[in-house]
Write a protein that holds these residues in place. Sequence first.
Motif, short mmCIF file in Angstrom:
data_model
loop_
_atom_site.label_atom_id
_atom_site.label_comp_id
_atom_site.label_asym_id
_atom_site.label_seq_id
_atom_site.Cartn_x
_atom_site.Cartn_y
_atom_site.Cartn_z
N GLN A 197 0.80 -1.22 0.00
CA GLN A 197 0.00 0.00 0.00
C GLN A 197 0.84 1.28 0.00
O GLN A 197 0.47 2.26 -0.63
CB GLN A 197 -0.95 0.01 1.21
N GLY A 198 1.97 1.28 0.69
CA GLY A 198 2.81 2.47 0.76
C GLY A 198 3.29 2.92 -0.62
O GLY A 198 3.00 4.06 -1.05
N PRO A 199 4.01 2.07 -1.35
CA PRO A 199 4.47 2.46 -2.68
C PRO A 199 3.33 2.77 -3.64
O PRO A 199 3.44 3.69 -4.46
CB PRO A 199 5.25 1.23 -3.16
N MET A 200 2.21 2.05 -3.52
CA MET A 200 1.07 2.32 -4.41
C MET A 200 0.52 3.73 -4.15
O MET A 200 0.21 4.47 -5.09
CB MET A 200 -0.02 1.27 -4.21
N SER A 201 0.40 4.11 -2.89
CA SER A 201 -0.13 5.43 -2.55
C SER A 201 0.82 6.54 -2.98
O SER A 201 0.40 7.54 -3.56
CB SER A 201 -0.38 5.52 -1.04
N ILE A 202 2.10 6.36 -2.70
CA ILE A 202 3.10 7.36 -3.10
C ILE A 202 3.12 7.50 -4.62
O ILE A 202 3.15 8.61 -5.16
CB ILE A 202 4.50 6.98 -2.56
N SER A 203 3.09 6.39 -5.32
CA SER A 203 3.11 6.40 -6.78
C SER A 203 1.89 7.14 -7.34
O SER A 203 2.01 7.94 -8.27
CB SER A 203 3.13 4.97 -7.31
N ALA A 204 0.72 6.90 -6.76
CA ALA A 204 -0.51 7.56 -7.24
C ALA A 204 -0.41 9.07 -7.10
O ALA A 204 -0.74 9.81 -8.03
CB ALA A 204 -1.71 7.03 -6.47
N VAL A 205 0.06 9.53 -5.96
CA VAL A 205 0.18 10.98 -5.73
C VAL A 205 1.21 11.58 -6.68
O VAL A 205 0.99 12.65 -7.26
CB VAL A 205 0.54 11.27 -4.26
N LYS B 189 2.17 10.46 -9.62
CA LYS B 189 1.67 10.44 -11.00
C LYS B 189 0.67 11.57 -11.24
O LYS B 189 0.67 12.17 -12.31
CB LYS B 189 1.05 9.08 -11.32
N ILE B 190 -0.15 11.87 -10.25
CA ILE B 190 -1.07 13.01 -10.37
C ILE B 190 -0.28 14.29 -10.57
O ILE B 190 -0.68 15.17 -11.32
CB ILE B 190 -1.98 13.11 -9.12
N GLY B 191 0.87 14.39 -9.93
CA GLY B 191 1.73 15.56 -10.05
C GLY B 191 2.59 15.56 -11.30
O GLY B 191 3.42 16.45 -11.48
N GLY B 192 2.42 14.55 -12.16
CA GLY B 192 3.14 14.52 -13.42
C GLY B 192 4.47 13.79 -13.41
O GLY B 192 5.23 13.85 -14.38
N HIS B 193 4.76 13.11 -12.33
CA HIS B 193 6.03 12.38 -12.23
C HIS B 193 5.88 10.96 -12.76
O HIS B 193 4.78 10.45 -12.90
CB HIS B 193 6.51 12.37 -10.78
N SER B 194 6.99 10.33 -13.04
CA SER B 194 7.01 8.97 -13.58
C SER B 194 7.36 7.98 -12.46
O SER B 194 8.36 8.18 -11.76
CB SER B 194 8.05 8.89 -14.70
N CYS B 195 6.56 6.93 -12.31
CA CYS B 195 6.80 5.91 -11.29
C CYS B 195 6.68 4.53 -11.91
O CYS B 195 5.80 4.29 -12.72
CB CYS B 195 5.79 6.03 -10.16
N ASN B 196 7.59 3.65 -11.51
CA ASN B 196 7.57 2.26 -11.96
C ASN B 196 7.82 1.37 -10.75
O ASN B 196 8.37 1.81 -9.75
CB ASN B 196 8.66 2.01 -13.00
N ALA B 197 7.47 0.11 -10.88
CA ALA B 197 7.76 -0.89 -9.86
C ALA B 197 8.45 -2.07 -10.51
O ALA B 197 8.07 -2.49 -11.61
CB ALA B 197 6.49 -1.35 -9.17
N VAL B 198 9.47 -2.57 -9.85
CA VAL B 198 10.16 -3.78 -10.29
C VAL B 198 10.02 -4.79 -9.17
O VAL B 198 10.45 -4.55 -8.04
CB VAL B 198 11.65 -3.51 -10.60
N ILE B 199 9.38 -5.91 -9.48
CA ILE B 199 9.14 -6.95 -8.49
C ILE B 199 9.84 -8.21 -8.95
O ILE B 199 9.50 -8.77 -9.99
CB ILE B 199 7.62 -7.20 -8.31
N SER B 200 10.84 -8.63 -8.19
CA SER B 200 11.63 -9.79 -8.59
C SER B 200 12.42 -10.31 -7.40
O SER B 200 12.59 -9.62 -6.39
CB SER B 200 12.60 -9.39 -9.71
#
Length: 78
Positions: free
Chosen positions: A15-23, A25-36
């Motif tokens: 939930q933490g990274p998902m919430s930070i990423s959403a905010v 992205k709304i501000g126009g920034h680029s976010c990605n996740a790498v799960i491995s």
Amino acid sequence: MAKLVFFQNLYYECQGPMSISAVLKIGGHSCNAVISNEKEAFIKALNKLKPEMVGFSCLTGNHKWDLEIAGLVKENSD
């Protein structure tokens, strides 16, 4: 515009990274996740995405992995 990538080895939604990423992205920034579980996947992502910031969701019991990957990021990025 900032570029951020989250690294995690847990195959469920954090939930933490998902919430930070959403905010961000709304501000126009680029976010990605790498799960491995493979270190090479994180090095490859660093080289391909060239993020300005790398984030982790540090959970109890997973801190050793986070420290190890943080060292990997430091060794393989500017």
